[in-house]
Design an enzyme around this catalytic site. Structure first.
Site, mmCIF file in Angstrom:
data_model
loop_
_atom_site.group_PDB
_atom_site.id
_atom_site.type_symbol
_atom_site.label_atom_id
_atom_site.label_comp_id
_atom_site.label_asym_id
_atom_site.label_seq_id
_atom_site.Cartn_x
_atom_site.Cartn_y
_atom_site.Cartn_z
ATOM 1 N N ASP A 144 0.847 -1.321 0.116
ATOM 2 C CA ASP A 144 -0.068 -0.073 0.029
ATOM 3 C C ASP A 144 0.918 1.229 0.037
ATOM 4 O O ASP A 144 1.971 1.438 -0.846
ATOM 5 C CB ASP A 144 -0.947 -0.014 1.141
ATOM 6 C CG ASP A 144 -2.146 0.844 1.000
ATOM 7 O OD1 ASP A 144 -3.133 0.654 0.607
ATOM 8 O OD2 ASP A 144 -2.027 2.077 1.772
ATOM 9 N N HIS A 192 -5.463 -7.657 0.521
ATOM 10 C CA HIS A 192 -4.374 -6.336 0.636
ATOM 11 C C HIS A 192 -3.508 -6.331 1.851
ATOM 12 O O HIS A 192 -2.617 -5.405 1.876
ATOM 13 C CB HIS A 192 -5.484 -5.098 0.573
ATOM 14 C CG HIS A 192 -4.920 -4.049 0.401
ATOM 15 N ND1 HIS A 192 -3.931 -3.477 -0.828
ATOM 16 C CD2 HIS A 192 -4.552 -2.765 1.371
ATOM 17 C CE1 HIS A 192 -3.475 -2.244 -0.718
ATOM 18 N NE2 HIS A 192 -4.003 -1.744 0.459
ATOM 19 N N TYR A 210 -2.373 11.550 1.299
ATOM 20 C CA TYR A 210 -2.975 11.336 -0.124
ATOM 21 C C TYR A 210 -2.996 12.694 -1.144
ATOM 22 O O TYR A 210 -2.296 12.588 -2.215
ATOM 23 C CB TYR A 210 -4.324 10.516 -0.165
ATOM 24 C CG TYR A 210 -4.424 9.324 0.286
ATOM 25 C CD1 TYR A 210 -4.439 8.218 -0.629
ATOM 26 C CD2 TYR A 210 -4.182 8.878 1.521
ATOM 27 C CE1 TYR A 210 -4.537 7.000 -0.412
ATOM 28 C CE2 TYR A 210 -4.210 7.383 1.959
ATOM 29 C CZ TYR A 210 -4.350 6.791 0.873
ATOM 30 O OH TYR A 210 -4.514 5.279 1.217
#
Ligand SMILES: *[C@@H]1O[C@H](CO)[C@@H](O)[C@H](O)[C@H]1NC(C)=O
Ligand SMILES: *[C@@H]1O[C@H](CO)[C@@H](O)[C@H](O)[C@H]1NC(C)=O
Ligand SMILES: *[C@@H]1O[C@H](CO)[C@@H](O)[C@H](O)[C@H]1NC(C)=O
Ligand SMILES: *[C@@H]1O[C@H](CO)[C@@H](O)[C@H](O)[C@H]1NC(C)=O
Length: 454
Positions: free
Chosen positions: A224, A428, A371
């Site tokens: 990630d 994930h 982000y």
């Protein structure tokens, strides 16, 4: 029939044209990153290099306040649909919040979370938190340093169940020294109050962390956001990287977007037949990613509005974060789900530990900003340019079937020197979900890297 063929042909021609153009126009370059930005508050004091021991010790009132909030939330609006089509299912969430309120014992969990040695050290003005596992010195074993980096909405907790497996592997002639930092603004790593701290800058911070601990060359493991950070670190400092094991190989080159379009006519040119559904039909795959990545767009553009809600409501945070653990562990859970499904992969206790690292530090909001800082300009931030740079370092790829993002058929765009590629029916969060399988894969990769080491 005829028109279908005709449009396929025009797609082919258009794609070829754009492929060639794009290839020339946007060939990625390695950007330099300013390594001396002062992220801290107050005047620059580059001289503080102390490494301080750290223990989690949350004030009683934070836990009392949390319990109050868990008890006094309004009833959830019942979900429409039986699963998670609209977001986290309300019946599941009720069960989860009840567990958090009534069966989760922070006193015990704090002891658990403190079971590995933790430290903080100031880098470019920020206190960086990290777990550091130094093996007992054994003259017969080579000590190999490894930097392991978590993502969002994960934390250092993702790695707790692999630490012992990785450091107790008695059959090998090496032993790993693990350094597991929290991303800046996540958990116990300080958040900056200044704009610009992206994953590219994080790569600089973490490289300096390893240097400060005495390691000029080291292994990397990440997924990630942690994976992107380490992909960037590998691009910026290939001379520091002994090998990079990733469970999140990102291929975001323009070429990688054109190739699958070209492959519409001959999919087997792009992917193995048994992997067709990972790429094709393009429309379904594209819509799936579009539907599941709203969070990414929101956090990249308006992180603070979302952050207020998440830092104030543990239920809101649980719903929002758990949605990623649900859909990111098996996307069929979007349409068909019982809490048993999730519990087979992660314990409620483990999931709550992870949430607590955000809650007690109030860092949901600052984690979202990563982000914004890394992807806000859309297409061509330094972070994106760097993560789109082909890597010269040796890599090993752990690929999870149930990951929402999956690069298939285009890996060699970035991973030009890959020595191991394994596919798993995993999520994930593989270190968290299947620690033994994950550790075996990682150790096998290190075996290969070492066998080739000069
Ligand atoms: C670091 O430098 C500043 C001024 O440059 C000084 O005030 C401070 O005492 C120094 N700290 C240490 C730990 O040497
Ligand atoms: C929580 O755990 C601590 C430490 O094991 C224990 O002393 C305490 O009784 C537990 N609290 C509850 C409510 O079970
Ligand atoms: C994912 O879910 C599908 C459908 O429920 C099931 O058949 C499959 O075994 C699951 N796989 C994993 C790894 O959870
Ligand atoms: C460690 O073992 C591997 C194979 O198991 C071997 O290739 C390597 O040379 C050994 N290294 C040392 C330093 O003994």
């Amino acid at each position: 029939m005829f028109s279908a063929k005709g449009s396929s042909l025009s797609i082919l021609i258009l794609s070829l044209a754009s492929y060639i153009t794009v290839n020339h126009l946007f060939a990625p370059r390695v950007h330099k990153i300013n390594e001396n930005v002062w992220w801290g508050v107050g005047p620059e004091q580059n001289n503080d290099t102390e490494i301080r021991e750290f223990n989690i010790n949350v004030p009683e009132e934070v836990i009392t306040d949390l319990k109050w909030r868990l008890k006094h939330h309004r009833p959830f609006r019942p979900s429409i649909g039986t699963a998670n089509q609209y977001g986290t299912n309300s019946i599941f969430l009720d069960e989860f919040i009840d567990h958090w309120e009534n069966h989760y014992n922070w006193t015990e969990r704090e002891i658990f979370l403190n079971k590995y040695p933790q430290f903080k050290t100031r880098i470019q003005g920020l206190d960086i938190h990290f777990i550091h596992i130094k093996p007992d010195t054994d003259e017969n074993k080579k000590v190999l340093p490894m930097l392991m980096v978590h993502g969002w909405p994960g934390s250092v907790r993702e790695f707790y169940d692999v630490v012992d497996i990785l450091t107790n592997n008695i059959n090998r002639n090496y032993t790993l020294e693990l350094v597991i930092p929290s991303l800046p603004g996540f958990g116990f790593s300080e958040a900056t109050t200044k704009p610009g701290l992206s994953l590219a800058h994080t790569a600089v911070l973490f490289k300096k962390l390893m240097n400060r601990l005495g390691h000029e060359k080291f292994y990397l493991q990440g997924g990630d956001l942690g994976g992107i950070t380490l992909q960037i670190l590998s691009a910026l400092y290939p001379e520091s990287v002994l090998g990079y094991h990733t469970n999140f190989p990102v291929v975001y080159t323009l070429k990688s977007y054109i190739k699958p379009i070209l492959g519409v006519l001959y999919p087997s040119w792009i992917v193995k037949p048994e992997h067709y559904e990972r790429v094709y039909p393009l429309k379904d795959r594209g819509l799936f990613i579009f539907r599941e990545s709203g969070y990414f767009h929101l956090q990249s553009t308006k992180p603070d509005s979302l952050g207020v809600a998440m830092d104030n409501s543990p239920e809101g945070m649980a719903a929002y974060f758990l949605e990623k653990f649900i859909t990111g562990s098996n996307f069929t859970y979007i349409n068909k789900f019982s809490s048993k499904d999730l519990k087979e992969k992660f314990s409620f206790t483990g999931l709550i530990d992870n949430l607590m690292l955000y809650w007690v530090t109030q860092t949901a909001s600052s984690s979202f900003r990563m982000y914004f800082e890394s992807f806000e300009d859309g297409f061509w931030t330094d972070s994106i340019a760097l993560m789109s740079t082909p890597l010269s370092v040796r890599t090993a790829i752990f690929r999870s079937k149930y990951d929402l993002y999956m690069a298939d058929g285009v890996l060699n765009e970035i991973f030009t020197n890959n020595i191991q590629l394994n596919d798993y029916d995993a999520s994930h969060f593989p270190a968290f979900e299947i620690p033994q399988t994950f550790s075996d894969d990682l150790l096998n990769a290190v075996d290969k890297f070492e066998a080739e080491q000069i």
